[in-house]
Design a protein around this motif. Structure first.
Motif, PDB file in Angstrom:
ATOM      1  N   VAL A  84       2.063 -10.861   7.071  1.00  0.00           N
ATOM      2  CA  VAL A  84       2.611  -9.896   6.111  1.00  0.00           C
ATOM      3  C   VAL A  84       2.540  -8.477   6.676  1.00  0.00           C
ATOM      4  O   VAL A  84       3.460  -7.683   6.492  1.00  0.00           O
ATOM      5  CB  VAL A  84       1.945 -10.004   4.717  1.00  0.00           C
ATOM      6  CG1 VAL A  84       0.525  -9.456   4.701  1.00  0.00           C
ATOM      7  CG2 VAL A  84       2.796  -9.308   3.661  1.00  0.00           C
ATOM      8  N   ILE A  85       1.490  -8.159   7.403  1.00  0.00           N
ATOM      9  CA  ILE A  85       1.366  -6.837   8.020  1.00  0.00           C
ATOM     10  C   ILE A  85       2.466  -6.655   9.075  1.00  0.00           C
ATOM     11  O   ILE A  85       3.144  -5.622   9.112  1.00  0.00           O
ATOM     12  CB  ILE A  85      -0.044  -6.665   8.631  1.00  0.00           C
ATOM     13  CG1 ILE A  85      -1.086  -6.615   7.505  1.00  0.00           C
ATOM     14  CG2 ILE A  85      -0.102  -5.417   9.511  1.00  0.00           C
ATOM     15  CD1 ILE A  85      -2.517  -6.714   7.988  1.00  0.00           C
ATOM     16  N   ARG A  86       2.647  -7.650   9.923  1.00  0.00           N
ATOM     17  CA  ARG A  86       3.674  -7.585  10.977  1.00  0.00           C
ATOM     18  C   ARG A  86       5.075  -7.505  10.388  1.00  0.00           C
ATOM     19  O   ARG A  86       5.885  -6.644  10.754  1.00  0.00           O
ATOM     20  CB  ARG A  86       3.560  -8.822  11.891  1.00  0.00           C
ATOM     21  CG  ARG A  86       4.673  -8.901  12.939  1.00  0.00           C
ATOM     22  CD  ARG A  86       4.584 -10.174  13.773  1.00  0.00           C
ATOM     23  NE  ARG A  86       4.577 -11.409  12.999  1.00  0.00           N
ATOM     24  CZ  ARG A  86       5.652 -11.954  12.429  1.00  0.00           C
ATOM     25  NH1 ARG A  86       6.849 -11.384  12.518  1.00  0.00           N
ATOM     26  NH2 ARG A  86       5.549 -13.087  11.747  1.00  0.00           N
ATOM     27  N   GLU A  87       5.374  -8.399   9.466  1.00  0.00           N
ATOM     28  CA  GLU A  87       6.721  -8.450   8.884  1.00  0.00           C
ATOM     29  C   GLU A  87       7.047  -7.186   8.084  1.00  0.00           C
ATOM     30  O   GLU A  87       8.171  -6.701   8.116  1.00  0.00           O
ATOM     31  CB  GLU A  87       6.863  -9.686   7.992  1.00  0.00           C
ATOM     32  CG  GLU A  87       7.015 -10.982   8.747  1.00  0.00           C
ATOM     33  CD  GLU A  87       8.437 -11.202   9.247  1.00  0.00           C
ATOM     34  OE1 GLU A  87       9.357 -10.472   8.833  1.00  0.00           O
ATOM     35  OE2 GLU A  87       8.625 -12.121  10.052  1.00  0.00           O
ATOM     36  N   PHE A  88       6.070  -6.667   7.359  1.00  0.00           N
ATOM     37  CA  PHE A  88       6.301  -5.461   6.572  1.00  0.00           C
ATOM     38  C   PHE A  88       6.706  -4.305   7.480  1.00  0.00           C
ATOM     39  O   PHE A  88       7.657  -3.571   7.197  1.00  0.00           O
ATOM     40  CB  PHE A  88       5.046  -5.100   5.766  1.00  0.00           C
ATOM     41  CG  PHE A  88       5.337  -4.424   4.468  1.00  0.00           C
ATOM     42  CD1 PHE A  88       5.407  -5.141   3.290  1.00  0.00           C
ATOM     43  CD2 PHE A  88       5.559  -3.062   4.409  1.00  0.00           C
ATOM     44  CE1 PHE A  88       5.689  -4.516   2.079  1.00  0.00           C
ATOM     45  CE2 PHE A  88       5.845  -2.418   3.219  1.00  0.00           C
ATOM     46  CZ  PHE A  88       5.906  -3.147   2.053  1.00  0.00           C
ATOM     47  N   GLU A  89       6.000  -4.165   8.593  1.00  0.00           N
ATOM     48  CA  GLU A  89       6.323  -3.095   9.544  1.00  0.00           C
ATOM     49  C   GLU A  89       7.693  -3.317  10.168  1.00  0.00           C
ATOM     50  O   GLU A  89       8.476  -2.375  10.323  1.00  0.00           O
ATOM     51  CB  GLU A  89       5.235  -3.006  10.615  1.00  0.00           C
ATOM     52  CG  GLU A  89       5.294  -1.734  11.446  1.00  0.00           C
ATOM     53  CD  GLU A  89       6.306  -1.782  12.565  1.00  0.00           C
ATOM     54  OE1 GLU A  89       6.864  -0.723  12.911  1.00  0.00           O
ATOM     55  OE2 GLU A  89       6.564  -2.884  13.096  1.00  0.00           O
ATOM     56  N   GLU A  90       8.019  -4.554  10.520  1.00  0.00           N
ATOM     57  CA  GLU A  90       9.321  -4.843  11.120  1.00  0.00           C
ATOM     58  C   GLU A  90      10.465  -4.476  10.186  1.00  0.00           C
ATOM     59  O   GLU A  90      11.495  -3.959  10.622  1.00  0.00           O
ATOM     60  CB  GLU A  90       9.428  -6.335  11.477  1.00  0.00           C
ATOM     61  CG  GLU A  90       8.623  -6.754  12.679  1.00  0.00           C
ATOM     62  CD  GLU A  90       8.693  -8.256  12.940  1.00  0.00           C
ATOM     63  OE1 GLU A  90       9.522  -8.956  12.287  1.00  0.00           O
ATOM     64  OE2 GLU A  90       7.913  -8.738  13.777  1.00  0.00           O
ATOM     65  N   GLU A  91      10.306  -4.754   8.901  1.00  0.00           N
ATOM     66  CA  GLU A  91      11.408  -4.578   7.953  1.00  0.00           C
ATOM     67  C   GLU A  91      11.479  -3.203   7.308  1.00  0.00           C
ATOM     68  O   GLU A  91      12.545  -2.816   6.826  1.00  0.00           O
ATOM     69  CB  GLU A  91      11.340  -5.657   6.870  1.00  0.00           C
ATOM     70  CG  GLU A  91      11.585  -7.042   7.442  1.00  0.00           C
ATOM     71  CD  GLU A  91      11.588  -8.141   6.400  1.00  0.00           C
ATOM     72  OE1 GLU A  91      11.346  -7.857   5.202  1.00  0.00           O
ATOM     73  OE2 GLU A  91      11.837  -9.297   6.786  1.00  0.00           O
ATOM     74  N   THR A  92      10.356  -2.458   7.291  1.00  0.00           N
ATOM     75  CA  THR A  92      10.354  -1.174   6.586  1.00  0.00           C
ATOM     76  C   THR A  92       9.904   0.011   7.441  1.00  0.00           C
ATOM     77  O   THR A  92      10.141   1.155   7.062  1.00  0.00           O
ATOM     78  CB  THR A  92       9.423  -1.224   5.355  1.00  0.00           C
ATOM     79  OG1 THR A  92       8.066  -1.286   5.794  1.00  0.00           O
ATOM     80  CG2 THR A  92       9.769  -2.383   4.444  1.00  0.00           C
ATOM     81  N   GLY A  93       9.210  -0.237   8.545  1.00  0.00           N
ATOM     82  CA  GLY A  93       8.651   0.840   9.351  1.00  0.00           C
ATOM     83  C   GLY A  93       7.258   1.255   8.914  1.00  0.00           C
ATOM     84  O   GLY A  93       6.589   2.026   9.597  1.00  0.00           O
ATOM     85  N   PHE A  94       6.802   0.760   7.782  1.00  0.00           N
ATOM     86  CA  PHE A  94       5.487   1.148   7.266  1.00  0.00           C
ATOM     87  C   PHE A  94       4.379   0.218   7.750  1.00  0.00           C
ATOM     88  O   PHE A  94       4.539  -1.006   7.774  1.00  0.00           O
ATOM     89  CB  PHE A  94       5.480   1.140   5.737  1.00  0.00           C
ATOM     90  CG  PHE A  94       6.238   2.269   5.112  1.00  0.00           C
ATOM     91  CD1 PHE A  94       5.886   3.591   5.348  1.00  0.00           C
ATOM     92  CD2 PHE A  94       7.303   2.012   4.265  1.00  0.00           C
ATOM     93  CE1 PHE A  94       6.594   4.631   4.763  1.00  0.00           C
ATOM     94  CE2 PHE A  94       8.012   3.043   3.673  1.00  0.00           C
ATOM     95  CZ  PHE A  94       7.648   4.359   3.927  1.00  0.00           C
ATOM     96  N   GLU A  95       3.254   0.825   8.095  1.00  0.00           N
ATOM     97  CA  GLU A  95       2.033   0.073   8.377  1.00  0.00           C
ATOM     98  C   GLU A  95       1.328  -0.107   7.035  1.00  0.00           C
ATOM     99  O   GLU A  95       1.233   0.838   6.245  1.00  0.00           O
ATOM    100  CB  GLU A  95       1.137   0.853   9.329  1.00  0.00           C
ATOM    101  CG  GLU A  95       1.782   1.107  10.678  1.00  0.00           C
ATOM    102  CD  GLU A  95       1.029   2.153  11.487  1.00  0.00           C
ATOM    103  OE1 GLU A  95      -0.153   2.441  11.184  1.00  0.00           O
ATOM    104  OE2 GLU A  95       1.633   2.699  12.418  1.00  0.00           O
ATOM    105  N   VAL A  96       0.862  -1.314   6.777  1.00  0.00           N
ATOM    106  CA  VAL A  96       0.207  -1.584   5.503  1.00  0.00           C
ATOM    107  C   VAL A  96      -1.153  -2.236   5.719  1.00  0.00           C
ATOM    108  O   VAL A  96      -1.422  -2.817   6.767  1.00  0.00           O
ATOM    109  CB  VAL A  96       1.064  -2.494   4.593  1.00  0.00           C
ATOM    110  CG1 VAL A  96       2.358  -1.812   4.191  1.00  0.00           C
ATOM    111  CG2 VAL A  96       1.339  -3.851   5.231  1.00  0.00           C
ATOM    112  N   GLU A  97      -1.976  -2.115   4.681  1.00  0.00           N
ATOM    113  CA  GLU A  97      -3.200  -2.891   4.623  1.00  0.00           C
ATOM    114  C   GLU A  97      -3.088  -3.806   3.414  1.00  0.00           C
ATOM    115  O   GLU A  97      -2.466  -3.458   2.408  1.00  0.00           O
ATOM    116  CB  GLU A  97      -4.446  -2.013   4.551  1.00  0.00           C
ATOM    117  CG  GLU A  97      -4.624  -1.286   3.250  1.00  0.00           C
ATOM    118  CD  GLU A  97      -5.940  -0.502   3.190  1.00  0.00           C
ATOM    119  OE1 GLU A  97      -6.840  -0.757   4.004  1.00  0.00           O
ATOM    120  OE2 GLU A  97      -6.052   0.353   2.306  1.00  0.00           O
TER     121      GLU A  97
END
Length: 144
Positions: free
Chosen positions: A51-64
């Protein structure tokens, strides 16, 4: 006998202080629809990391990851196969990055939407499931 296909994916529910949810526009076989940022696990990858990897790929945001919301399991018959989608839903928070769009991927755009407007969007049903899990926090991690 139809072929069987199973897909395991991880998705993030990300709300901001203004009560908006971040969604990605999916380029699906039936046209463009809104979806939660996330996607399929790579072989051997933990859903938390996916989910961390995919979120960054699709939105540009780093998440926790803040918490596991639950799991959505959908079995559907398609013309050529029996398809089983297993979706692991997390609540996530942005910790870095900037909004940008995926290039040459399964999504092409990401946007914040007021929660009140989500019902009017062309969207995948798993958004409603994820928001139900977010709001109700069932102890079993499933909505019935």
């Amino acid at each position: 006998m139809k072929a069987k296909k199973q897909r395991v994916a991880a998705y993030g529910v990300c709300l901001n202080d203004a009560g908006e949810i971040l969604l990605a526009r999916w380029l699906g076989p039936r046209g463009k629809r809104w979806i939660l940022p996330g996607g399929g696990l790579d072989h051997g990858e933990h859903p938390y990391d996916a989910v961390i990897r995919e979120f960054e790929e699709e939105t540009g945001f780093e998440v926790e990851v803040l918490r596991l919301l639950g799991i959505d399991s959908e079995l559907r018959e398609e013309a050529d196969r029996d398809y089983h989608a297993l979706r692991i839903m997390y609540e996530v928070r942005i910790v870095g990055g900037e909004l940008r769009y995926e290039v040459d991927g399964t999504t092409d755009f990401a946007q914040w939407f007021p929660l009140a407007d989500v019902g009017a969007l062309e969207r995948v049903p798993s958004i409603d499931t994820a928001l139900g899990l977010y709001r109700k926090t069932p102890p079993t991690g499933i909505l019935r």
